[in-house]
Motif scaffolding. Sequence first.
Motif, PDB file in Angstrom:
ATOM      1  N   PRO A   1       0.827  -1.206   0.000  1.00  0.00           N
ATOM      2  CA  PRO A   1       0.000   0.000   0.000  1.00  0.00           C
ATOM      3  C   PRO A   1       0.864   1.261   0.000  1.00  0.00           C
ATOM      4  N   PRO A   2       0.364   2.338  -0.586  1.00  0.00           N
ATOM      5  CA  PRO A   2       1.160   3.577  -0.679  1.00  0.00           C
ATOM      6  C   PRO A   2       1.327   4.248   0.687  1.00  0.00           C
ATOM      7  N   ILE A   3       2.508   4.841   0.860  1.00  0.00           N
ATOM      8  CA  ILE A   3       2.852   5.556   2.088  1.00  0.00           C
ATOM      9  C   ILE A   3       3.383   6.930   1.715  1.00  0.00           C
ATOM     10  N   SER A   4       2.946   7.978   2.418  1.00  0.00           N
ATOM     11  CA  SER A   4       3.384   9.351   2.167  1.00  0.00           C
ATOM     12  C   SER A   4       4.540   9.699   3.106  1.00  0.00           C
ATOM     13  N   ARG A   5       5.550  10.341   2.553  1.00  0.00           N
ATOM     14  CA  ARG A   5       6.720  10.756   3.335  1.00  0.00           C
ATOM     15  C   ARG A   5       7.065  12.201   2.998  1.00  0.00           C
ATOM     16  N   LEU A   6       7.366  12.956   4.020  1.00  0.00           N
ATOM     17  CA  LEU A   6       7.751  14.357   3.842  1.00  0.00           C
ATOM     18  C   LEU A   6       9.189  14.416   3.347  1.00  0.00           C
ATOM     19  N   LEU A   7       9.387  15.002   2.184  1.00  0.00           N
ATOM     20  CA  LEU A   7      10.719  15.088   1.599  1.00  0.00           C
ATOM     21  C   LEU A   7      11.383  16.437   1.832  1.00  0.00           C
ATOM     22  N   PHE A   8      10.573  17.483   1.859  1.00  0.00           N
ATOM     23  CA  PHE A   8      11.154  18.824   1.995  1.00  0.00           C
ATOM     24  C   PHE A   8      10.082  19.772   2.514  1.00  0.00           C
ATOM     25  N   GLU A   9      10.513  20.734   3.300  1.00  0.00           N
ATOM     26  CA  GLU A   9       9.604  21.780   3.760  1.00  0.00           C
ATOM     27  C   GLU A   9      10.382  23.071   3.955  1.00  0.00           C
ATOM     28  N   ALA A  10       9.696  24.190   3.811  1.00  0.00           N
ATOM     29  CA  ALA A  10      10.315  25.500   3.986  1.00  0.00           C
ATOM     30  C   ALA A  10       9.253  26.495   4.418  1.00  0.00           C
ATOM     31  N   GLY A  11       9.571  27.308   5.421  1.00  0.00           N
ATOM     32  CA  GLY A  11       8.667  28.358   5.867  1.00  0.00           C
ATOM     33  C   GLY A  11       7.412  27.844   6.522  1.00  0.00           C
ATOM     34  N   ARG A  12       7.540  26.840   7.415  1.00  0.00           N
ATOM     35  CA  ARG A  12       6.352  26.273   8.041  1.00  0.00           C
ATOM     36  C   ARG A  12       5.572  27.310   8.830  1.00  0.00           C
ATOM     37  N   LEU A  13       6.265  28.241   9.489  1.00  0.00           N
ATOM     38  CA  LEU A  13       5.621  29.238  10.326  1.00  0.00           C
ATOM     39  C   LEU A  13       5.428  30.574   9.617  1.00  0.00           C
ATOM     40  N   THR A  14       5.631  30.614   8.289  1.00  0.00           N
ATOM     41  CA  THR A  14       5.453  31.848   7.529  1.00  0.00           C
ATOM     42  C   THR A  14       4.110  31.836   6.817  1.00  0.00           C
TER      43      THR A  14
ATOM     44  N   GLU B   1       3.721  31.801   3.572  1.00  0.00           N
ATOM     45  CA  GLU B   1       3.814  31.034   2.334  1.00  0.00           C
ATOM     46  C   GLU B   1       4.714  29.816   2.529  1.00  0.00           C
ATOM     47  N   PRO B   2       4.229  28.820   3.238  1.00  0.00           N
ATOM     48  CA  PRO B   2       5.045  27.621   3.443  1.00  0.00           C
ATOM     49  C   PRO B   2       5.042  26.737   2.200  1.00  0.00           C
ATOM     50  N   ILE B   3       6.040  25.896   2.088  1.00  0.00           N
ATOM     51  CA  ILE B   3       6.167  24.948   0.984  1.00  0.00           C
ATOM     52  C   ILE B   3       6.446  23.559   1.571  1.00  0.00           C
ATOM     53  N   PHE B   4       5.655  22.583   1.105  1.00  0.00           N
ATOM     54  CA  PHE B   4       5.841  21.202   1.530  1.00  0.00           C
ATOM     55  C   PHE B   4       5.932  20.322   0.281  1.00  0.00           C
ATOM     56  N   VAL B   5       6.863  19.372   0.318  1.00  0.00           N
ATOM     57  CA  VAL B   5       7.036  18.406  -0.766  1.00  0.00           C
ATOM     58  C   VAL B   5       6.855  17.011  -0.174  1.00  0.00           C
ATOM     59  N   ILE B   6       5.873  16.273  -0.720  1.00  0.00           N
ATOM     60  CA  ILE B   6       5.536  14.939  -0.234  1.00  0.00           C
ATOM     61  C   ILE B   6       5.882  13.914  -1.305  1.00  0.00           C
ATOM     62  N   GLY B   7       6.451  12.809  -0.902  1.00  0.00           N
ATOM     63  CA  GLY B   7       6.712  11.690  -1.790  1.00  0.00           C
ATOM     64  C   GLY B   7       5.826  10.511  -1.437  1.00  0.00           C
ATOM     65  N   VAL B   8       5.284   9.821  -2.441  1.00  0.00           N
ATOM     66  CA  VAL B   8       4.438   8.645  -2.235  1.00  0.00           C
ATOM     67  C   VAL B   8       5.254   7.423  -2.624  1.00  0.00           C
ATOM     68  N   TYR B   9       5.304   6.452  -1.680  1.00  0.00           N
ATOM     69  CA  TYR B   9       6.128   5.261  -1.879  1.00  0.00           C
ATOM     70  C   TYR B   9       5.269   4.016  -1.762  1.00  0.00           C
ATOM     71  N   SER B  10       5.660   2.996  -2.514  1.00  0.00           N
ATOM     72  CA  SER B  10       5.140   1.646  -2.341  1.00  0.00           C
ATOM     73  C   SER B  10       6.330   0.782  -1.963  1.00  0.00           C
ATOM     74  N   ASP B  11       6.395   0.436  -0.697  1.00  0.00           N
ATOM     75  CA  ASP B  11       7.580  -0.198  -0.125  1.00  0.00           C
ATOM     76  C   ASP B  11       8.756   0.767  -0.262  1.00  0.00           C
ATOM     77  N   THR B  12       9.784   0.418  -1.014  1.00  0.00           N
ATOM     78  CA  THR B  12      10.924   1.321  -1.183  1.00  0.00           C
ATOM     79  C   THR B  12      10.886   2.088  -2.512  1.00  0.00           C
ATOM     80  N   GLU B  13       9.907   1.821  -3.351  1.00  0.00           N
ATOM     81  CA  GLU B  13       9.823   2.465  -4.667  1.00  0.00           C
ATOM     82  C   GLU B  13       9.036   3.780  -4.569  1.00  0.00           C
ATOM     83  N   LYS B  14       9.631   4.857  -5.018  1.00  0.00           N
ATOM     84  CA  LYS B  14       8.930   6.142  -5.016  1.00  0.00           C
ATOM     85  C   LYS B  14       8.064   6.228  -6.263  1.00  0.00           C
ATOM     86  N   LEU B  15       6.764   6.438  -6.039  1.00  0.00           N
ATOM     87  CA  LEU B  15       5.808   6.491  -7.146  1.00  0.00           C
ATOM     88  C   LEU B  15       5.708   7.885  -7.757  1.00  0.00           C
ATOM     89  N   ALA B  16       5.709   8.912  -6.917  1.00  0.00           N
ATOM     90  CA  ALA B  16       5.584  10.285  -7.423  1.00  0.00           C
ATOM     91  C   ALA B  16       5.827  11.262  -6.287  1.00  0.00           C
TER      92      ALA B  16
END
Length: 335
Positions: free
Chosen positions: A249-262, A264-279
């Motif tokens: 099953p797919p799992i979401s992982r946080l790859l990058f973030e910037a300006g969480r408390l500003t 205009e924050p930016i978050f980058v999420i990666g979706v994985y199936s086991d060890t394979e990154k899907l997108a």
Amino acid sequence: MFSLFSLVKNYSIINRNILLRHNCFVTIRSFSNTNTFYIEEKNKITHKDQKDVISPALYAFAARMHLNFSDPKILLQAVTHKSFSDTNLSPNKRFKELGKCAIELYITEYFHMKFPLLHTNYLEKIVNIYNGIGTLSTFGSEIGLKYVMRWSESTDLYISSAIEDQSGSTDENNVLYESRKISNKIGYVMAQAVQAIVGALYLDKGPNSARKFVQDYLLSRDLDIQQVYDVKTPKKDLSALMRRLGREPPISRLLFEAGRLTKEPIFVIGVYSDTEKLAEGFGSNLKMAEFRAAKNALVNYYFKEIKDFTLPSAIDTHQKQMSYIPTKVCDTPAS
């Protein structure tokens, strides 16, 4: 007395000569290369029959579009709408119905072979984009079809066109909606003329010519077909897809973030199936980034092209060896 008699005689001769010359100018008529002739006994001008004449514009259109029919009247019939009455030819309805089916067939074949994993409901949406009234009318306007087709603008034509687009529905609300949707009557007529030309090619020159016309002029148009994938629940659909494929099953992982408390924050999420990154996906919050990542994973799977895909040949489509993976029946999203 003699001189007076001579003067009168000479004057009469002059008048007679003038009268004769005047009569000559009246009776002599020059030859004309126009399409009219003079009926002396009825004292009126009658026009010759000018129905179904191939105009120079239509000849130029046929040469520009490489339409080499066995008879020029076939093309003339293909651009003649049923609303045009000043003709001895049948309207293009028969050509239009055949051409509509042929266009849908060739477009479906092309995208089904290009994206073999795409499920059927989105394949149908893509076919409707390329085969839609808007696309065909735009194409007809670009090639100058409005200058050669024959039709008559009327209110009845406008309503009947809307009814035809509803597949025989006579509901008043649907007719009014379609009348507003089709803002230009000539656009609908041009779309039908494009379909009729393809149908005429199919009957007169064979299916290969019709296929080539669709490939050269319709499938070559650059449209962003991935925009039709407007999935509402990408996380649910991605989980169902991984389950069907027998994968983790797919799992979401946080790859990058910037300006969480500003602001205009930016978050980058990666979706994985086991060890394979899907997108991957980004957004101003974690939920948005996760939504986009799951959608991108579905797009990467369903819109994955086969490696050795080439445009189907108009001559040996069924004999050509291709890596073709047919879509499973009812292989649709979980929703």
